[in-house]
Motif scaffolding. Structure first.
Motif, PDB file in Angstrom:
ATOM      1  N   GLU A   1      48.499  34.573  22.098  1.00 27.09           N
ATOM      2  CA  GLU A   1      48.214  34.960  20.705  1.00 27.09           C
ATOM      3  C   GLU A   1      48.366  36.464  20.603  1.00 27.09           C
ATOM      4  O   GLU A   1      47.550  37.211  21.172  1.00 27.09           O
ATOM      5  N   GLY A   2      49.406  36.905  19.925  1.00 27.16           N
ATOM      6  CA  GLY A   2      49.650  38.343  19.840  1.00 27.16           C
ATOM      7  C   GLY A   2      49.857  38.916  21.228  1.00 27.16           C
ATOM      8  O   GLY A   2      50.694  38.434  21.991  1.00 27.16           O
ATOM      9  N   ALA A   3      49.049  39.945  21.559  1.00 32.09           N
ATOM     10  CA  ALA A   3      49.191  40.588  22.871  1.00 32.09           C
ATOM     11  C   ALA A   3      48.206  40.021  23.879  1.00 32.09           C
ATOM     12  O   ALA A   3      47.956  40.623  24.923  1.00 32.09           O
ATOM     13  N   ALA A   4      47.631  38.864  23.588  1.00 33.95           N
ATOM     14  CA  ALA A   4      46.631  38.276  24.485  1.00 33.95           C
ATOM     15  C   ALA A   4      47.138  36.961  25.053  1.00 33.95           C
ATOM     16  O   ALA A   4      47.781  36.177  24.354  1.00 33.95           O
ATOM     17  N   VAL A   5      46.866  36.755  26.337  1.00 35.07           N
ATOM     18  CA  VAL A   5      47.186  35.472  26.948  1.00 35.07           C
ATOM     19  C   VAL A   5      45.899  34.891  27.520  1.00 35.07           C
ATOM     20  O   VAL A   5      45.115  35.589  28.181  1.00 35.07           O
ATOM     21  N   HIS A   6      45.679  33.614  27.208  1.00 33.88           N
ATOM     22  CA  HIS A   6      44.433  32.955  27.584  1.00 33.88           C
ATOM     23  C   HIS A   6      44.734  31.834  28.559  1.00 33.88           C
ATOM     24  O   HIS A   6      45.595  30.991  28.315  1.00 33.88           O
ATOM     25  N   LEU A   7      44.027  31.847  29.694  1.00 34.84           N
ATOM     26  CA  LEU A   7      44.187  30.811  30.716  1.00 34.84           C
ATOM     27  C   LEU A   7      42.937  29.953  30.750  1.00 34.84           C
ATOM     28  O   LEU A   7      41.818  30.480  30.748  1.00 34.84           O
ATOM     29  N   ALA A   8      43.119  28.635  30.823  1.00 36.06           N
ATOM     30  CA  ALA A   8      41.970  27.737  30.940  1.00 36.06           C
ATOM     31  C   ALA A   8      42.356  26.542  31.787  1.00 36.06           C
ATOM     32  O   ALA A   8      43.523  26.166  31.846  1.00 36.06           O
TER      33      ALA A   8
ATOM     34  N   ALA B   1      53.587  39.588  35.731  1.00 37.32           N
ATOM     35  CA  ALA B   1      54.655  39.008  34.911  1.00 37.32           C
ATOM     36  C   ALA B   1      54.595  39.520  33.474  1.00 37.32           C
ATOM     37  O   ALA B   1      55.624  39.575  32.795  1.00 37.32           O
ATOM     38  N   ALA B   2      53.403  39.898  33.009  1.00 39.07           N
ATOM     39  CA  ALA B   2      53.246  40.334  31.622  1.00 39.07           C
ATOM     40  C   ALA B   2      52.271  41.511  31.573  1.00 39.07           C
ATOM     41  O   ALA B   2      51.156  41.392  31.054  1.00 39.07           O
ATOM     42  N   PRO B   3      52.691  42.670  32.141  1.00 43.15           N
ATOM     43  CA  PRO B   3      51.749  43.799  32.239  1.00 43.15           C
ATOM     44  C   PRO B   3      51.291  44.323  30.881  1.00 43.15           C
ATOM     45  O   PRO B   3      50.248  44.976  30.797  1.00 43.15           O
ATOM     46  N   GLU B   4      52.057  44.029  29.824  1.00 43.15           N
ATOM     47  CA  GLU B   4      51.701  44.526  28.493  1.00 43.15           C
ATOM     48  C   GLU B   4      50.644  43.649  27.805  1.00 43.15           C
ATOM     49  O   GLU B   4      50.104  44.028  26.772  1.00 43.15           O
ATOM     50  N   MET B   5      50.335  42.501  28.418  1.00 45.37           N
ATOM     51  CA  MET B   5      49.419  41.559  27.767  1.00 45.37           C
ATOM     52  C   MET B   5      47.986  41.758  28.276  1.00 45.37           C
ATOM     53  O   MET B   5      47.761  42.137  29.430  1.00 45.37           O
ATOM     54  N   ARG B   6      47.026  41.412  27.409  1.00 49.61           N
ATOM     55  CA  ARG B   6      45.629  41.313  27.859  1.00 49.61           C
ATOM     56  C   ARG B   6      45.423  39.885  28.364  1.00 49.61           C
ATOM     57  O   ARG B   6      45.764  38.923  27.685  1.00 49.61           O
ATOM     58  N   VAL B   7      44.864  39.765  29.571  1.00 50.90           N
ATOM     59  CA  VAL B   7      44.684  38.442  30.174  1.00 50.90           C
ATOM     60  C   VAL B   7      43.211  38.033  30.077  1.00 50.90           C
ATOM     61  O   VAL B   7      42.325  38.776  30.498  1.00 50.90           O
TER      62      VAL B   7
ATOM     63  N   VAL C   1      49.160  37.314  39.376  1.00 53.68           N
ATOM     64  CA  VAL C   1      50.555  36.968  39.089  1.00 53.68           C
ATOM     65  C   VAL C   1      50.846  37.135  37.600  1.00 53.68           C
ATOM     66  O   VAL C   1      51.902  37.645  37.203  1.00 53.68           O
ATOM     67  N   LEU C   2      49.888  36.753  36.774  1.00 58.53           N
ATOM     68  CA  LEU C   2      50.087  36.864  35.328  1.00 58.53           C
ATOM     69  C   LEU C   2      50.166  38.329  34.894  1.00 58.53           C
ATOM     70  O   LEU C   2      51.005  38.694  34.055  1.00 58.53           O
ATOM     71  N   ARG C   3      49.350  39.177  35.471  1.00 55.59           N
ATOM     72  CA  ARG C   3      49.382  40.606  35.103  1.00 55.59           C
ATOM     73  C   ARG C   3      50.690  41.255  35.532  1.00 55.59           C
ATOM     74  O   ARG C   3      51.196  42.153  34.862  1.00 55.59           O
TER      75      ARG C   3
ATOM     76  N   ALA D   1      55.865  29.681  27.373  1.00 57.57           N
ATOM     77  CA  ALA D   1      56.688  28.815  28.226  1.00 57.57           C
ATOM     78  C   ALA D   1      57.136  29.584  29.476  1.00 57.57           C
ATOM     79  O   ALA D   1      57.120  29.053  30.590  1.00 57.57           O
ATOM     80  N   ARG D   2      57.528  30.864  29.277  1.00 54.73           N
ATOM     81  CA  ARG D   2      57.975  31.671  30.426  1.00 54.73           C
ATOM     82  C   ARG D   2      56.832  31.893  31.411  1.00 54.73           C
ATOM     83  O   ARG D   2      56.996  31.731  32.624  1.00 54.73           O
ATOM     84  N   LEU D   3      55.652  32.198  30.893  1.00 51.61           N
ATOM     85  CA  LEU D   3      54.512  32.445  31.785  1.00 51.61           C
ATOM     86  C   LEU D   3      54.086  31.166  32.505  1.00 51.61           C
ATOM     87  O   LEU D   3      53.677  31.195  33.673  1.00 51.61           O
ATOM     88  N   ARG D   4      54.206  30.034  31.823  1.00 48.25           N
ATOM     89  CA  ARG D   4      53.873  28.753  32.457  1.00 48.25           C
ATOM     90  C   ARG D   4      54.797  28.509  33.654  1.00 48.25           C
ATOM     91  O   ARG D   4      54.374  28.076  34.713  1.00 48.25           O
TER      92      ARG D   4
END
Lengths: 88, 237
Positions: free
Chosen positions: A37-44, A63-69, A59-61, A15-18
């Motif tokens: 899902e876990g440490a992964a964020v999926h965009l479609a 906002a969430a540098p710890e996540m795999r995009v 922008v996503l990286r 929700a925050r990333l959206r």
């Protein structure tokens, strides 16, 4: 659960990333689907240009540098249509 | 037969300049008029709308538009409207235009529309001022659409909106956000008047085809839905 743990809950995180992608002026994007899902964020979803796809990534990286995009956004087709639809 | 081309949610900016133009150059082979159902820009800036105006100007058919929520984002509606007008693109908001198409007169009434939801699952003008303001905006917009459609003296009538008048063309979107995607008040306005076709955008994951409770065809022409530069519908006046 403290505040930072709550914000890491996948539902809150998505929700925050959206909101970030909608409200950051570089993206202003309300039309892509975000799944965490876990440490992964999926965009479609469809966007208007390849540059815009790259901006979503950037922008996503930030906002969430710890996540795999995983960015599976695609540029929507804009070809001439085939035959039209006759109504009635 | 009147052939109507329509597209919405093109979200143009400098990076997407010219994306639709090759297909648009040939729109005269497909249609007699081109309708734009809003969200023409990403942020609603004058610069982005100049890209839109150049993309859709100088075509062999008249172009008629409504604005969408993205086109409102920079609080510059008069300015972006002027950009379109300067390029001979008609912009409707609670008003209408009648175009001669061969021997026929095609009437188009347009509004941006707004949210609120659909029968049985919609907001009411009750409680906090913020909720009442939200619902009253929808009521006002739908009322303007009804009056504009009522006043049309034409052989065929089209209602042009950004937001959806029915839930069927939203299928594919999460049901939780339907109240932000459209309002049944728009379809009430359509069904209270003699409309041949209703066109909207806004719902990128929605479905193209639907029908109002009174049987008026509704088409969601959001570009991610139609996946072409425009869709074409023919109506017999």
């Amino acid at each position: 659960m403290n505040e930072s743990e709550q914000s890491r809950a996948p539902g809150h995180h998505a929700a925050r990333l959206r909101r970030v992608l909608a409200e950051d002026s570089r993206t202003a994007e309300l039309g892509v689907q975000i799944t965490v899902e876990g440490a992964a964020v999926h965009l479609a979803g469809p966007v208007a240009s390849g540059r815009h796809k790259d901006e979503l990534d950037r922008v996503l990286r930030e906002a969430a540098p710890e996540m795999r995009v995983y960015n599976d956004v695609w540029v929507v087709e804009a070809d001439e249509p085939g035959s039209g639809e006759e109504l009635r | 037969m009147i052939r109507i081309a329509a597209v919405g949610d093109v979200h143009l900016d400098e990076n997407a300049r010219g994306r639709l133009r090759p297909a648009l150059e040939r729109v005269g082979r497909h249609a007699d008029v081109l309708l734009l159902s809003g969200d023409l820009t990403r942020h609603g800036t004058v610069g982005e709308m100049r890209v839109v105006a150049e993309e859709f100007s100088g075509l062999p058919v008249p172009v008629v538009a409504v604005l969408g929520n993205h086109d409102h984002h920079s609080d510059a509606v008069p300015e972006v409207t002027d950009v379109l007008h300067d390029h001979d693109i008609e912009v409707l908001e609670g008003d209408s235009v009648v175009l001669p198409i061969g021997p026929h007169r095609l009437g188009i009434a347009g509004v941006k529309g707004f949210g609120g939801g659909f029968a049985g699952k919609c907001a009411s003008a009750f409680g906090e001022p913020e909720i009442k303001a939200f619902v009253r905006h929808t009521v006002d917009v739908a009322d303007r659409l009804r009056k504009a459609l009522d006043a049309l003296d034409a052989d065929a009538r089209v209602a042009l909106m950004h937001y959806a008048p029915i839930p069927e063309t939203l299928q594919g979107e999460p049901p939780e956000i339907y109240p932000f995607l459209g309002s049944y008040l728009l379809s009430e306005a359509i069904d209270a008047t003699d409309v041949d076709l209703a066109v909207h955008g806004h719902a990128h994951y929605g479905a193209e085809q639907g029908m109002t409770p009174a049987g008026v065809p509704v088409r969601n022409v959001a570009q991610p839905v139609i996946r072409t530069a425009f869709a074409v519908y023919s109506i017999e006046p």
